[in-house]
Every structure is written in C-alpha cells, then in structure tokens.
Design an enzyme around this catalytic site. Structure first.
Site, PDB file in Angstrom:
ATOM      1  N   SER A   7       0.820  -1.213   0.000  1.00  0.00           N
ATOM      2  CA  SER A   7       0.000   0.000   0.000  1.00  0.00           C
ATOM      3  C   SER A   7       0.853   1.262   0.000  1.00  0.00           C
ATOM      4  O   SER A   7       1.671   1.477   0.894  1.00  0.00           O
ATOM      5  CB  SER A   7      -0.915   0.017   1.227  1.00  0.00           C
ATOM      6  OG  SER A   7      -1.544   1.280   1.310  1.00  0.00           O
ATOM      7  N   ASP A  34      -4.680   3.975  -1.889  1.00  0.00           N
ATOM      8  CA  ASP A  34      -5.786   4.331  -1.000  1.00  0.00           C
ATOM      9  C   ASP A  34      -6.207   5.785  -1.179  1.00  0.00           C
ATOM     10  O   ASP A  34      -5.461   6.696  -0.828  1.00  0.00           O
ATOM     11  CB  ASP A  34      -5.351   4.142   0.459  1.00  0.00           C
ATOM     12  CG  ASP A  34      -5.238   2.677   0.839  1.00  0.00           C
ATOM     13  OD1 ASP A  34      -6.232   1.953   0.676  1.00  0.00           O
ATOM     14  OD2 ASP A  34      -4.152   2.272   1.293  1.00  0.00           O
ATOM     15  N   MET A  36      -8.734   8.730  -0.042  1.00  0.00           N
ATOM     16  CA  MET A  36      -9.627   9.101   1.085  1.00  0.00           C
ATOM     17  C   MET A  36     -10.105  10.531   0.916  1.00  0.00           C
ATOM     18  O   MET A  36      -9.326  11.401   0.520  1.00  0.00           O
ATOM     19  CB  MET A  36      -8.854   8.986   2.394  1.00  0.00           C
ATOM     20  CG  MET A  36      -8.229   7.629   2.614  1.00  0.00           C
ATOM     21  SD  MET A  36      -7.323   7.608   4.166  1.00  0.00           S
ATOM     22  CE  MET A  36      -6.571   5.974   4.063  1.00  0.00           C
ATOM     23  N   HIS A  65      -8.305   1.721  -4.149  1.00  0.00           N
ATOM     24  CA  HIS A  65      -9.292   1.524  -3.085  1.00  0.00           C
ATOM     25  C   HIS A  65      -9.886   2.884  -2.734  1.00  0.00           C
ATOM     26  O   HIS A  65      -9.227   3.720  -2.127  1.00  0.00           O
ATOM     27  CB  HIS A  65      -8.559   0.894  -1.876  1.00  0.00           C
ATOM     28  CG  HIS A  65      -9.404   0.718  -0.662  1.00  0.00           C
ATOM     29  ND1 HIS A  65      -8.863   0.451   0.584  1.00  0.00           N
ATOM     30  CD2 HIS A  65     -10.755   0.756  -0.481  1.00  0.00           C
ATOM     31  CE1 HIS A  65      -9.829   0.335   1.476  1.00  0.00           C
ATOM     32  NE2 HIS A  65     -10.985   0.525   0.854  1.00  0.00           N
ATOM     33  N   MET A 136     -12.172  -5.155   5.017  1.00  0.00           N
ATOM     34  CA  MET A 136     -11.333  -4.280   5.848  1.00  0.00           C
ATOM     35  C   MET A 136     -11.089  -4.971   7.182  1.00  0.00           C
ATOM     36  O   MET A 136     -12.034  -5.339   7.883  1.00  0.00           O
ATOM     37  CB  MET A 136     -12.018  -2.939   6.089  1.00  0.00           C
ATOM     38  CG  MET A 136     -12.138  -2.035   4.869  1.00  0.00           C
ATOM     39  SD  MET A 136     -10.595  -1.738   3.981  1.00  0.00           S
ATOM     40  CE  MET A 136      -9.545  -1.067   5.267  1.00  0.00           C
ATOM     41  N   GLY A 141      -8.930   4.373   7.058  1.00  0.00           N
ATOM     42  CA  GLY A 141      -8.535   5.764   7.265  1.00  0.00           C
ATOM     43  C   GLY A 141      -7.047   5.939   7.529  1.00  0.00           C
ATOM     44  O   GLY A 141      -6.484   6.980   7.214  1.00  0.00           O
ATOM     45  N   ASP A 174      -7.349  -6.100   3.907  1.00  0.00           N
ATOM     46  CA  ASP A 174      -6.705  -4.787   3.956  1.00  0.00           C
ATOM     47  C   ASP A 174      -6.685  -4.245   5.384  1.00  0.00           C
ATOM     48  O   ASP A 174      -7.734  -3.909   5.931  1.00  0.00           O
ATOM     49  CB  ASP A 174      -7.461  -3.840   3.015  1.00  0.00           C
ATOM     50  CG  ASP A 174      -6.769  -2.501   2.870  1.00  0.00           C
ATOM     51  OD1 ASP A 174      -5.646  -2.334   3.389  1.00  0.00           O
ATOM     52  OD2 ASP A 174      -7.367  -1.617   2.231  1.00  0.00           O
ATOM     53  N   GLY A 196       0.849  -2.354   4.127  1.00  0.00           N
ATOM     54  CA  GLY A 196       1.453  -1.020   4.147  1.00  0.00           C
ATOM     55  C   GLY A 196       2.682  -1.003   5.031  1.00  0.00           C
ATOM     56  O   GLY A 196       3.811  -1.173   4.569  1.00  0.00           O
TER      57      GLY A 196
HETATM   58  C1  DX5 Z   1      -6.472   1.742   5.530  1.00  0.00           C
HETATM   59  C2  DX5 Z   1      -6.028   1.476   4.112  1.00  0.00           C
HETATM   60  C3  DX5 Z   1      -5.002   0.417   4.021  1.00  0.00           C
HETATM   61  C4  DX5 Z   1      -3.686   0.761   4.660  1.00  0.00           C
HETATM   62  C5  DX5 Z   1      -3.089  -0.514   5.171  1.00  0.00           C
HETATM   63  O1  DX5 Z   1      -7.560   2.599   5.513  1.00  0.00           O
HETATM   64  O2  DX5 Z   1      -7.140   1.071   3.322  1.00  0.00           O
HETATM   65  O3  DX5 Z   1      -4.792   0.019   2.670  1.00  0.00           O
HETATM   66  O4  DX5 Z   1      -2.785   1.388   3.794  1.00  0.00           O
HETATM   67  O5  DX5 Z   1      -1.972  -0.208   5.929  1.00  0.00           O
HETATM   68  P1  DX5 Z   1      -1.365  -1.227   6.968  1.00  0.00           P
HETATM   69  O6  DX5 Z   1      -0.970  -2.459   6.206  1.00  0.00           O
HETATM   70  O7  DX5 Z   1      -0.198  -0.495   7.532  1.00  0.00           O
HETATM   71  O8  DX5 Z   1      -2.427  -1.530   7.998  1.00  0.00           O
HETATM   72 ZN    ZN Z   2      -6.731   0.096   1.286  1.00  0.00          ZN
END
Ligand code: DX5
Ligand code: ZN
Length: 215
Positions: A7, A34, A36, A65, A136, A141, A174, A196
């Site tokens: 990510s 990602d 947002m 996403h 999720m 976020g 995710d 991530g």
């Molecule tokens: C959270 C995102 C994830 C995030 C995951 O809202 O949708 O894709 O980047 O990050 P990690 O793997 O660090 O939890």
């Molecule tokens: Zn994501």
C-alpha cells in the site's frame, strides 16, 4: 501463491519514484492505492495527480481503493488516471449494482469493500457481479493499525459464499496484515494481502514482500 499488494499510503511521498522502482523489482503483484476524501473516512490521502504519476512509474497492476462518498462521480477519472481495479465501499453506495456495472463498463475490474462491522451476508445479491471483495481488517482511514481478529470469521463466511455459488471472486484483506498473521489469513481463504507498514517500515521491503509471497 497469494497476490501481494503493498500500500502506497506507507511509502515515502518525497521519494515515490524510488519506492515504485523498488516495487517493480520485487515480487509484489499489485500496487494498492488508498484514496480518502475526509468524509467517508476521517482522513485525506491523495488523488488523481499521484495516481497518474504512479501509473507511469510502475509496471504493476494499480489496485485503487476508494474510501470516498459518491464514487460513481469519479469512476471515469480514475480509469483515465490509470486504475486497473477500482474498489468502492458498500457503505458508501446506495446503488452499488449501478456502480459495479459502471466500473466494469469502463474496462476496470470491480471490487467492493466492507468495513469491519458490515456483514458478509450483505453481498448475497451482488457477489456474482464483482471481481473482488475487500474485507477491511481495520477501520479504514489510517495505515499501521492492529488487525481485527473477527476478520478471520468473515473470510471463512465469504469463502463459503463464493464456493457455494461456484464463483472465482478474489478475497482481499486490507489492514494490519503482518508476517505473523498472514498464514492464518491465507488459511481462512484470502487471495490478496494488502500490506502497508509491514512492507515499507521493514528493514528490507523486498525481502518482506518475498516472504509474504512465499507463504
Ligand atoms: C487503511 C487502508 C489500508 C492501509 C493498510 O484505511 O485502506 O490500505 O494502507 O496499511 P497497513 O498495512 O499499515 O495496515
Ligand atoms: Zn486500502
């Protein structure tokens, strides 16, 4: 073998070229992006200019996403920016069927994401139409949060639903994926691991990706 989708949220935003090159030369399959909007989730990340640049810099599949309200307004723009897979949240889409048809009509693979509290059973009448379900495993976020254990039950339930219907829908997980919990996630039936912090905060991101890929 699982599909590994590092990510971008945890990448070095002052050195995206460097991280794109690192990923291009790794065993990663997809680049998870990602988006947002500060309304659907309590954070704002990045949008079209970054996705366009990443598209040019990476040879990987761009897995976008969307954590935004009214994603249908922007689906065409995300296609133009370079999205290969576009995932929308079930909680943000009162007309999900229409959104999915729109995404597929634009030539992208269509995904639907579920927040941790949203039951898998809500997918019953849409699962035939989607290419991927993103469960999720944290509240969306932010990167770097703790994996919510109930996700394992949701993966099992979703796998049953997909098998019962004879489908090949991908299950993406995710949030909070680590080298420690990934084996249980895959054993429950997941196909795609988003990572991530586990990748980008490790001493050797390429070795970490290889380790996830070999699980
Ligand atoms: C959270 C995102 C994830 C995030 C995951 O809202 O949708 O894709 O980047 O990050 P990690 O793997 O660090 O939890
Ligand atoms: Zn994501």
């Amino acid at each position: 073998m699982p599909i590994i989708a590092p990510s971008l949220l945890s990448a070095d935003f002052l050195n995206l070229q460097k991280d794109c090159t690192m990923l291009n030369e790794s065993d990663a399959d997809w680049f998870h992006l990602d988006v947002m909007d500060g309304s659907f989730v309590p954070n704002i990340s990045f949008g079209f200019p970054i996705i366009e640049k990443v598209r040019k810099a990476t040879t990987k599949i761009c897995d976008v996403h969307l954590m935004i309200l009214e994603p249908g307004k922007y689906a065409e723009a995300f296609k133009k920016a370079g999205a290969d897979i576009l995932t929308v949240h079930i909680e943000a889409c009162p007309h999900l069927h229409r959104n999915i048809q729109q995404i597929k009509g634009l030539g992208m693979r269509a995904g639907v994401a579920l927040n941790p509290h949203t039951p898998v059973s809500l997918l019953l009448d849409i699962i035939d139409d989607v290419d991927m379900v993103c469960l999720m495993s944290v509240n969306p976020g932010f990167g770097g949060q703790q994996f919510i254990p109930n996700t394992i039950n949701k993966i099992r339930a979703l796998k049953h639903l997909i098998k019962d219907k004879g489908l090949h829908t991908l299950i993406e997980i995710d949030g909070g994926v680590t080298l420690e919990n990934a084996p249980a996630i895959l054993h429950a039936g997941a196909d795609v691991l988003v990572a991530g912090n586990t990748v980008f905060k490790s001493d050797d991101p390429q070795a970490t990706i290889a380790a996830l890929k070999s699980l």
